[in-house]
Design an enzyme around this catalytic site. Sequence first.
Site, PDB file in Angstrom:
ATOM      1  N   GLY A 110       5.153   1.150 -15.873  1.00  0.00           N
ATOM      2  CA  GLY A 110       5.159   2.636 -15.658  1.00  0.00           C
ATOM      3  C   GLY A 110       5.892   3.000 -14.147  1.00  0.00           C
ATOM      4  N   ALA A 155      15.473   0.957  -0.060  1.00  0.00           N
ATOM      5  CA  ALA A 155      15.526  -0.322   0.926  1.00  0.00           C
ATOM      6  C   ALA A 155      16.628  -1.631   0.789  1.00  0.00           C
ATOM      7  CB  ALA A 155      13.862  -0.544   1.100  1.00  0.00           C
ATOM      8  N   ARG A 178      20.761  -0.349   0.501  1.00  0.00           N
ATOM      9  CA  ARG A 178      21.056  -0.180   1.897  1.00  0.00           C
ATOM     10  C   ARG A 178      20.766  -1.358   3.077  1.00  0.00           C
ATOM     11  NH1 ARG A 178      21.525   5.802   4.119  1.00  0.00           N
ATOM     12  NH2 ARG A 178      22.136   6.582   1.810  1.00  0.00           N
ATOM     13  N   ARG A 196       9.654   0.028 -21.743  1.00  0.00           N
ATOM     14  CA  ARG A 196       8.746  -0.813 -21.632  1.00  0.00           C
ATOM     15  C   ARG A 196       9.534  -1.887 -22.528  1.00  0.00           C
ATOM     16  NH1 ARG A 196       3.898  -0.574 -18.919  1.00  0.00           N
ATOM     17  NH2 ARG A 196       3.366   1.344 -18.426  1.00  0.00           N
ATOM     18  N   CYS A 197       9.500  -3.319 -22.052  1.00  0.00           N
ATOM     19  CA  CYS A 197      10.729  -4.261 -23.572  1.00  0.00           C
ATOM     20  C   CYS A 197       9.267  -4.935 -23.989  1.00  0.00           C
ATOM     21  CB  CYS A 197      12.308  -4.366 -22.938  1.00  0.00           C
ATOM     22  SG  CYS A 197      13.348  -4.989 -23.594  1.00  0.00           S
ATOM     23  N   ASP A 238       2.330  -6.376 -12.817  1.00  0.00           N
ATOM     24  CA  ASP A 238       2.310  -7.425 -13.252  1.00  0.00           C
ATOM     25  C   ASP A 238       3.424  -8.323 -15.390  1.00  0.00           C
ATOM     26  OD1 ASP A 238       0.744  -6.465 -15.451  1.00  0.00           O
ATOM     27  OD2 ASP A 238      -0.988  -7.560 -14.703  1.00  0.00           O
ATOM     28  N   THR A 253       2.704  -0.198  -8.682  1.00  0.00           N
ATOM     29  CA  THR A 253       2.180   0.198 -10.212  1.00  0.00           C
ATOM     30  C   THR A 253       1.213   1.307  -8.781  1.00  0.00           C
ATOM     31  OG1 THR A 253      -0.075  -0.210 -10.869  1.00  0.00           O
ATOM     32  CG2 THR A 253       0.931  -1.880  -9.067  1.00  0.00           C
ATOM     33  N   ASP A 283      -2.126   1.733 -10.307  1.00  0.00           N
ATOM     34  CA  ASP A 283      -3.269   0.595 -10.049  1.00  0.00           C
ATOM     35  C   ASP A 283      -3.927   0.050  -8.525  1.00  0.00           C
ATOM     36  OD1 ASP A 283      -3.942   2.434 -12.479  1.00  0.00           O
ATOM     37  OD2 ASP A 283      -3.098   0.897 -13.607  1.00  0.00           O
ATOM     38  N   ASP A 312      -3.118  -2.650  -8.640  1.00  0.00           N
ATOM     39  CA  ASP A 312      -4.588  -3.970  -9.268  1.00  0.00           C
ATOM     40  C   ASP A 312      -3.392  -5.202  -9.222  1.00  0.00           C
ATOM     41  OD1 ASP A 312      -2.087  -3.342 -10.620  1.00  0.00           O
ATOM     42  OD2 ASP A 312      -3.217  -3.359 -12.824  1.00  0.00           O
ATOM     43  N   ARG A 364      -6.870   1.403 -16.305  1.00  0.00           N
ATOM     44  CA  ARG A 364      -7.050   0.432 -17.472  1.00  0.00           C
ATOM     45  C   ARG A 364      -7.951  -0.211 -16.852  1.00  0.00           C
ATOM     46  NH1 ARG A 364      -2.408  -0.735 -21.552  1.00  0.00           N
ATOM     47  NH2 ARG A 364      -2.034  -2.304 -19.433  1.00  0.00           N
ATOM     48  N   GLU A 396     -10.560   5.310 -16.532  1.00  0.00           N
ATOM     49  CA  GLU A 396     -10.192   5.233 -17.925  1.00  0.00           C
ATOM     50  C   GLU A 396     -10.810   3.964 -18.966  1.00  0.00           C
ATOM     51  OE1 GLU A 396      -5.715   5.931 -19.262  1.00  0.00           O
ATOM     52  OE2 GLU A 396      -5.459   4.469 -17.100  1.00  0.00           O
ATOM     53  N   TYR A 419      -1.013  11.875 -16.619  1.00  0.00           N
ATOM     54  CA  TYR A 419      -0.049  11.402 -16.077  1.00  0.00           C
ATOM     55  C   TYR A 419       0.569  12.642 -14.436  1.00  0.00           C
ATOM     56  CZ  TYR A 419       1.302   8.659 -19.788  1.00  0.00           C
ATOM     57  OH  TYR A 419       0.120   7.300 -20.513  1.00  0.00           O
ATOM     58  N   ILE A 420      -0.273  13.554 -14.375  1.00  0.00           N
ATOM     59  CA  ILE A 420      -0.297  14.222 -13.318  1.00  0.00           C
ATOM     60  C   ILE A 420      -0.015  12.812 -11.665  1.00  0.00           C
ATOM     61  CG2 ILE A 420      -2.396  14.796 -12.177  1.00  0.00           C
ATOM     62  CD1 ILE A 420      -1.660  17.169 -11.442  1.00  0.00           C
TER      63      ILE A 420
END
Length: 319
Positions: free
Chosen positions: A11, A22, A25, A72-73, A103, A125, A127, A129, A171, A222, A249-250
Amino acid sequence: MRKIGVLTSGGDAPGMNAAIRAVVRKAIYHELEVYGIKNGYQGLIEGNIEKLEIGSVGDIIQRGGTMLRSARCEEFKTDEGQQKGIEQLQKHEIEGLIVIGGDGSFRGAQKLTEKGYPCIGVPGTIDNDINGTDFTIGFDTALNTIIEAIDKIRDTATSHERTYIIEVMGRDAGDLALWAGLADGAESILIPEKQDDFDDVITRLIRGHERGKKHSIIILAEGVGSGFSYGQRIQEATNLETRVTVLGYIQRGGSPTASDRVLASRLGAKAVDLLLEGKAGRMVGIQKNKLVDHNILDILSKQHTINDEMYKLSKELSI
């Protein structure tokens, strides 16, 4: 080491662009070549790689999202997908990789490190977390976005004497809900780490209503459940008019705060330093305002915990 790569994965988070800037450079300052890998590990597999110059990262420090884009992959979780990524790194003669993400992104970085390609993780992230760092890139911006929204909703809640449930992201982690709830004086804060008793929430609402309180604000992460389902249960139990707002998503967008820009710049530059020192499989972080680095495996093996002191305080102040 002559050439390094940088990618963003998972995300997006405000401040990722400042971290990319950063990295680029700082690396060029040390006479390294830098290659940007677009669309995360998916772009690595596909060879979506281009050389970055000083001008490539000009005028991005104030922009949200990530100029390298993210994806995401699932394929990269397999040995075959990782081998495809390694072949692209070899093709471009990239000797070290900086991964900005959470993570899941760090698990990919660790796999590459184990297969001979040194990687450094930078925690990005909203979150907050990730263990081993007090703050992650994007958390402060998302938090301020939430607070601004709650302040506006509170105006309406007061005018109409309603109970409002505000569902925020989180989450598996409740940092956004906890910090926002404490900062905005929420009556109840519902987070995955602390499953509040529903009866306690109802008792708080009724007690406030009986002493003349005109409105109530409940912050719901959530991961606890649906804000709309919770709102319906509350209205049925209290007969108080209840409304639900899902911020969605705001929370991820917007120009990063000064705090996130500075944090991202420090962490991105530190990641380059670690590669130059010959380190691999490490994550940079900040603890007590000092830059630190940890073994990624250690970080991934520990479960995120909430600040119990803050949670207790939120209870005490919302009587």
